[in-house]
Enzyme design. Structure first.
Site, PDB file in Angstrom:
ATOM      1  N   TYR A  84      52.507  47.178  56.598  1.00 47.77           N
ATOM      2  CA  TYR A  84      53.153  46.806  55.335  1.00 47.77           C
ATOM      3  C   TYR A  84      53.320  45.290  55.259  1.00 47.77           C
ATOM      4  CZ  TYR A  84      56.230  46.898  51.314  1.00 47.77           C
ATOM      5  OH  TYR A  84      56.759  46.709  50.062  1.00 47.77           O
ATOM      6  N   PHE A 136      41.245  33.334  27.055  1.00 45.11           N
ATOM      7  CA  PHE A 136      40.726  34.592  27.594  1.00 45.11           C
ATOM      8  C   PHE A 136      41.775  35.666  27.299  1.00 45.11           C
ATOM      9  CE2 PHE A 136      40.060  37.957  30.656  1.00 45.11           C
ATOM     10  CZ  PHE A 136      38.790  38.312  30.255  1.00 45.11           C
ATOM     11  N   THR A 137      41.306  36.863  27.027  1.00 43.73           N
ATOM     12  CA  THR A 137      42.180  37.938  26.522  1.00 43.73           C
ATOM     13  C   THR A 137      43.463  38.121  27.353  1.00 43.73           C
ATOM     14  OG1 THR A 137      40.823  39.494  27.765  1.00 43.73           O
ATOM     15  CG2 THR A 137      40.303  39.211  25.420  1.00 43.73           C
ATOM     16  N   ASP A 227      41.742  28.774  36.095  1.00 37.53           N
ATOM     17  CA  ASP A 227      41.269  30.152  36.212  1.00 37.53           C
ATOM     18  C   ASP A 227      39.964  30.063  37.005  1.00 37.53           C
ATOM     19  OD1 ASP A 227      40.076  32.604  35.947  1.00 37.53           O
ATOM     20  OD2 ASP A 227      40.746  32.917  33.884  1.00 37.53           O
ATOM     21  N   LYS A 270      35.145  39.230  40.451  1.00 32.00           N
ATOM     22  CA  LYS A 270      33.925  38.573  39.943  1.00 32.00           C
ATOM     23  C   LYS A 270      33.250  37.809  41.090  1.00 32.00           C
ATOM     24  CE  LYS A 270      36.194  39.355  35.943  1.00 32.00           C
ATOM     25  NZ  LYS A 270      37.506  40.008  35.872  1.00 32.00           N
ATOM     26  N   ARG A 394      32.618  40.892  22.287  1.00 32.99           N
ATOM     27  CA  ARG A 394      33.438  39.706  22.462  1.00 32.99           C
ATOM     28  C   ARG A 394      33.453  38.974  21.123  1.00 32.99           C
ATOM     29  NH1 ARG A 394      36.936  40.806  25.743  1.00 32.99           N
ATOM     30  NH2 ARG A 394      36.679  40.535  27.963  1.00 32.99           N
ATOM     31  N   PHE A 461      40.739  45.765  22.326  1.00 35.27           N
ATOM     32  CA  PHE A 461      39.313  46.051  22.552  1.00 35.27           C
ATOM     33  C   PHE A 461      39.097  47.128  23.605  1.00 35.27           C
ATOM     34  CE2 PHE A 461      38.920  43.768  26.577  1.00 35.27           C
ATOM     35  CZ  PHE A 461      40.031  42.918  26.524  1.00 35.27           C
TER      36      PHE A 461
END
Ligand SMILES: Cc1ncc(COP(=O)(O)O)c(C=O)c1O
Length: 469
Positions: A84, A136-137, A227, A270, A394, A461
């Protein structure tokens, strides 16, 4: 008359390249027939996010969490220390981030938006502005939920799908300066820089731009958070296009770029070649202390942040694999190959081709469809019907509504994204995709749009439903 077959490299007038890996395990693909696809799409409300993946042939919905892991990463999964607290895999991950990104303090998160939530809650005060290089969303939503007001400060060229600017992700420093002048530096929470810029078509930010932004921010005491989701791909474009970087490695460029920022959030799904994971890293101890406390509330203890030990191990190994020059070259090479086929056939796409996807320009694809009937959503549906290829919208659906007026945002870019997972598909798959896009393009004049019949409140979306007009 017969012609002599040529390799792909010969056809494009260059020496061929190949992926720096070979395939050890395969996952069979199936393709359902046209009637089955009609049924599946209707059941999914013409939203490709609501399709079952068993009904999809080639899945280009996203490059997020869809990478193939290496044998080393799978071996790393067996070394998971599922304690943990204080898992040894956390320390491997921490070391990998410190080595390649150069940040001091790190917390893992279950994925990128977990990190976006933590940074937004920690550094945004209600009513402050958050300038960024295009929204960005999930990023903008977390900034807004924390009381921030997003302001787009990307260069104007980014909103033009045919402009060939080599660094369309750049921040327009005049726009930042004007905002500082108008509102005052203390009304700015931080500058939100994404490299590459997903919604602009995977477009990069130059080193000169981030350096200049650093100087400007230092003058006014403003922080910059990055980001870093596709920052390794951004580094490739700097190496390729920016003077003075051709002989630097991706690893060197990545570290230099990050050195001009105060911290970063990451969707490791990514660049990092894993199926789940994220992290948040900062250099300021006080900010870290707050984040380290908050992560316990929302994600898990600060040495696992919602991830299993084995996930952190695969992630740490993935970072070292992903930063290699030959990996990025072949990754972006594959995306470009698809782009070159399509541009050769005059299919309108966002130019120049970015790092992770080909973005079909739905406004030019369907000039007869206004944005109010969702051309990019329509195109994603038509592509699926043609060949079982899944892409995503998009455009106006992703852009959502202005929280103050309740109106749709009508972004200049109305795009359908063909996102290429890393190390998953072959050149032959890209050929099949290109042929299907061309078939849909050839039928464009008879295509009608969609109407939205169900709209969720957040990030619509993902779950909105549509019907044919
Ligand atoms: C640029 C960018 N930032 C943040 C995120 C959010 O990350 P996640 O999906 O891991 O929550 C994504 C995901 O698509 C992204 O593309």
């Amino acid at each position: 008359m017969t012609t002599t077959p040529q390799t792909m490299g010969q056809q494009f007038g260059r020496r061929s390249w190949a992926e720096p890996w070979k395939i050890k395990m395969v996952e069979p693909l199936t393709m359902i027939d046209r009637a089955g696809r009609e049924r599946a799409l209707t059941e999914a409300g013409f939203n490709t996010f609501l399709l079952k993946s068993d009904d999809v042939y080639i899945d280009l919905l996203t490059d997020s969490g869809t990478s193939a892991m290496s044998d080393r990463q799978w071996a790393g999964m067996m070394l998971g220390d599922e304690a943990y607290a204080g898992s040894r895999n956390f320390y491997h991950l921490e070391e990998a981030i410190q080595t390649y990104y150069g940040y001091k303090y790190i917390v893992p998160t279950h994925q990128g938006r977990g990190a976006e939530h933590l940074i937004s809650q920690t550094v945004i005060k209600k009513g402050q502005y958050v300038p960024g290089n295009m929204y960005f969303t999930t990023t903008r939503l977390h900034q807004e939920l924390a009381g921030g007001i997003f302001v787009d400060v990307i260069i104007d060229e980014a909103h033009d799908p045919i402009n060939l600017h080599p660094f369309k992700g750049n921040i327009d420093l005049n726009k930042v300066e004007a905002l500082i002048k108008r509102e005052g530096a203390d009304k700015i929470a931080y500058i939100s820089v994404a490299g590459t810029v997903n919604m602009a078509g995977g477009q990069p930010v130059s080193m000169a731009n981030i350096k200049a932004l650093r100087e400007l921010c230092d003058k006014h005491g403003i922080k910059i958070f990055l980001d870093a989701t596709r920052m390794m791909e951004n580094a490739f474009f700097i190496q390729e296009r920016e003077e003075g970087y051709a002989d630097k490695t991706i690893a060197q460029i990545l570290k230099e770029f990050c050195s001009y920022t105060d911290g970063a959030w990451m969707s490791a799904k990514k660049d990092h070649l894993v199926n789940i994971g994220g992290w948040l890293a900062v250099n300021d101890w006080d900010i870290f202390e707050e984040i380290r406390n908050l992560v316990v509330v929302y994600e898990g203890l600060h040495t696992y942040g919602g991830l299993a030990g084995r996930d952190m191990e695969a992630l740490a190994i993935g970072i070292a694999e992903a930063v290699k020059d030959d990996h990025i070259r072949s990754r972006i090479g594959q995306v470009r190959y698809l782009g070159e086929l399509l541009t050769d056939w005059n299919v309108p796409i966002m130019m120049p081709v970015g790092g992770h996807a080909i973005f079909l320009d739905a406004k030019r694809f369907y000039p007869h469809l206004p944005q109010s009937v969702f051309p990019a959503q329509t195109l994603a549906a038509e592509l699926y019907l043609d060949s079982g290829i899944r892409s995503m919208e998009r455009g106006v659906v992703s852009a959502g509504r202005d929280p103050h007026t309740g109106d749709h945002y009508y972004p200049k870019l109305e795009l359908t994204r063909l996102t290429i997972p890393r190390r998953v598909y072959t050149q032959a798959h890209m050929d099949v995709v290109a042929e299907s896009v061309k078939a849909v393009f050839d039928q464009r004049e008879s295509t009608r749009g969609l109407k939205m019949v169900y709209e969720p409140k957040y990030l619509r979306f993902f779950q909105a439903r549509f019907e044919r007009l």
